[in-house]
Design a protein around this motif. Structure first.
Motif, short mmCIF file in Angstrom:
data_model
loop_
_atom_site.label_atom_id
_atom_site.label_comp_id
_atom_site.label_asym_id
_atom_site.label_seq_id
_atom_site.Cartn_x
_atom_site.Cartn_y
_atom_site.Cartn_z
N ALA A 52 30.62 35.16 32.05
CA ALA A 52 31.95 35.40 32.62
C ALA A 52 32.56 34.09 33.11
O ALA A 52 33.77 33.87 32.98
CB ALA A 52 31.86 36.41 33.75
N PHE B 288 33.94 32.45 30.04
CA PHE B 288 34.90 33.20 29.21
C PHE B 288 36.21 32.45 28.99
O PHE B 288 36.71 32.39 27.86
CB PHE B 288 35.19 34.57 29.82
CG PHE B 288 34.13 35.61 29.54
CD1 PHE B 288 33.28 35.48 28.45
CD2 PHE B 288 34.00 36.71 30.36
CE1 PHE B 288 32.30 36.44 28.20
CE2 PHE B 288 33.04 37.68 30.12
CZ PHE B 288 32.19 37.54 29.03
N PRO B 289 36.82 31.86 30.04
CA PRO B 289 38.10 31.17 29.80
C PRO B 289 37.98 30.04 28.77
O PRO B 289 38.90 29.82 27.98
CB PRO B 289 38.48 30.64 31.18
CG PRO B 289 37.79 31.56 32.14
CD PRO B 289 36.48 31.88 31.47
N ARG C 222 37.69 38.96 35.30
CA ARG C 222 37.56 38.96 33.85
C ARG C 222 36.70 40.11 33.33
O ARG C 222 36.52 40.25 32.12
CB ARG C 222 36.94 37.63 33.38
CG ARG C 222 37.79 36.40 33.61
CD ARG C 222 39.02 36.39 32.74
NE ARG C 222 38.74 36.38 31.32
CZ ARG C 222 39.05 35.38 30.49
NH1 ARG C 222 39.60 34.29 30.97
NH2 ARG C 222 38.78 35.46 29.20
N LEU C 223 36.14 40.90 34.24
CA LEU C 223 35.23 41.96 33.84
C LEU C 223 35.98 43.28 33.65
O LEU C 223 37.01 43.53 34.31
CB LEU C 223 34.14 42.15 34.88
CG LEU C 223 33.25 40.93 35.17
CD1 LEU C 223 32.27 41.27 36.27
CD2 LEU C 223 32.53 40.48 33.91
N SER D 116 37.29 31.53 25.14
CA SER D 116 38.42 32.26 24.56
C SER D 116 39.57 31.36 24.16
O SER D 116 40.58 31.85 23.64
CB SER D 116 38.92 33.32 25.56
OG SER D 116 39.38 32.71 26.75
N LEU E 199 32.73 40.53 23.73
CA LEU E 199 33.38 39.25 23.43
C LEU E 199 34.81 39.47 22.95
O LEU E 199 35.73 38.73 23.33
CB LEU E 199 32.57 38.49 22.38
CG LEU E 199 31.17 38.05 22.80
CD1 LEU E 199 30.49 37.31 21.65
CD2 LEU E 199 31.20 37.18 24.04
N TYR F 140 36.72 41.94 23.76
CA TYR F 140 37.51 42.33 24.94
C TYR F 140 38.01 41.09 25.68
O TYR F 140 39.10 41.11 26.28
CB TYR F 140 36.64 43.18 25.86
CG TYR F 140 37.30 43.58 27.16
CD1 TYR F 140 38.13 44.70 27.22
CD2 TYR F 140 37.10 42.83 28.33
CE1 TYR F 140 38.75 45.06 28.42
CE2 TYR F 140 37.70 43.18 29.52
CZ TYR F 140 38.53 44.30 29.56
OH TYR F 140 39.13 44.64 30.74
N GLN F 141 37.23 40.01 25.64
CA GLN F 141 37.59 38.77 26.32
C GLN F 141 38.43 37.84 25.43
O GLN F 141 38.64 36.67 25.77
CB GLN F 141 36.33 38.03 26.77
CG GLN F 141 35.48 38.80 27.78
CD GLN F 141 36.17 39.00 29.11
OE1 GLN F 141 37.09 38.26 29.46
NE2 GLN F 141 35.72 39.98 29.87
N ASN F 142 38.88 38.36 24.28
CA ASN F 142 39.69 37.58 23.34
C ASN F 142 38.94 36.37 22.80
O ASN F 142 39.52 35.31 22.55
CB ASN F 142 41.00 37.12 23.99
CG ASN F 142 41.90 38.29 24.39
OD1 ASN F 142 42.07 39.23 23.61
ND2 ASN F 142 42.44 38.25 25.58
N ILE F 143 37.63 36.54 22.62
CA ILE F 143 36.80 35.50 22.03
C ILE F 143 36.62 35.82 20.54
O ILE F 143 36.15 36.91 20.20
CB ILE F 143 35.44 35.41 22.74
CG1 ILE F 143 35.64 35.01 24.20
CG2 ILE F 143 34.51 34.44 22.04
CD1 ILE F 143 34.39 35.08 25.05
#
Length: 219
Positions: free
Chosen positions: A66, A69-70, A211-212, A73, A93, A95-98
């Motif tokens: 987490a 994540f920024p 972010r979760l 992504s 992943l 969901y996190q736009n990765i």
């Protein structure tokens, strides 16, 4: 007074910590924002390009992904995952736009080959970021090898490991310790054990739960 040649050599290898302030003007390309303002402020702008960072974990899965994540992504970032402790969860992943097509996973139990894979990735134009999990921590020689490769390619590396001894010396540009008083990633605390410019810093809260998914956030 200038450093003796021997000390200068140690400084260049990252083996001598320098308690100095961050320069007032740094090239924007030399720093990658962490995506967390409170962390950027303490690290002098963010993650350093051309450097190896260590994330020490109180417990596995405490929120280390987490935290990243920024960065993961960001568009046009291809990442190599070396020996993650579990198979990356593709829906999570996404969901996190990765971008899943830009994540490469290597599982290699042999430490020598795993280190070789990371070095080769740093030398490749196809990879921008390396995440390397190592439960017991890399040797000083291995960290130096990765630091040299990262610096030559101006790429960023994260070594994700268990808590290390306080007096352990390694050529990391930055060393962070991640803990949670609740034992979960919703209450992540980050202590800056080493940073390129400035003194170590005590633990502070990082709001990674934003972010979760709602089901994983603290009530």
């Amino acid at each position: 007074m200038a450093f003796p040649a021997q000390v200068e050599a140690l400084v260049k290898q990252g083996l001598v910590w320098q308690g100095q302030q961050a320069p007032l003007h740094k090239s924007p390309s030399s720093v990658l924002t962490t995506g967390w303002p409170e962390l950027d402020q303490r690290l002098g702008g963010g993650w350093l390009q051309g450097c190896v960072h260590e994330l020490q974990l109180q417990l596995p899965f405490i929120g280390e992904l987490a935290l990243l994540f920024p960065l993961l992504s960001q568009p046009n970032i291809t990442s190599l995952w070396v020996n993650p402790p579990a198979v990356p969860y593709a829906p999570g992943l996404s969901y996190q736009n990765i971008a899943l097509s830009q994540q490469v996973v290597v599982q290699e139990p042999d430490d020598t080959l795993a280190l070789w894979a990371a070095e080769q990735a740093l030398q490749s134009k196809a990879v921008d970021l390396v995440l390397f999990w190592h439960a017991s921590g890399l040797s000083a020689a291995a960290v130096r090898r990765l630091q040299q490769a990262a610096e030559a390619a101006q790429k960023t590396v994260f070594i994700i490991t268990a808590t290390q001894p306080e007096d352990d010396a390694r050529a990391y540009a930055m060393r962070l310790r991640l803990t949670s008083p609740l034992g979960g990633c919703s209450a992540l605390q980050i202590a800056v054990l080493k940073r390129r410019y400035g003194w170590p810093l005590p633990p502070f809260s990082c709001a990674i739960e934003s972010r979760l998914p709602k089901r994983r956030r603290a009530l």
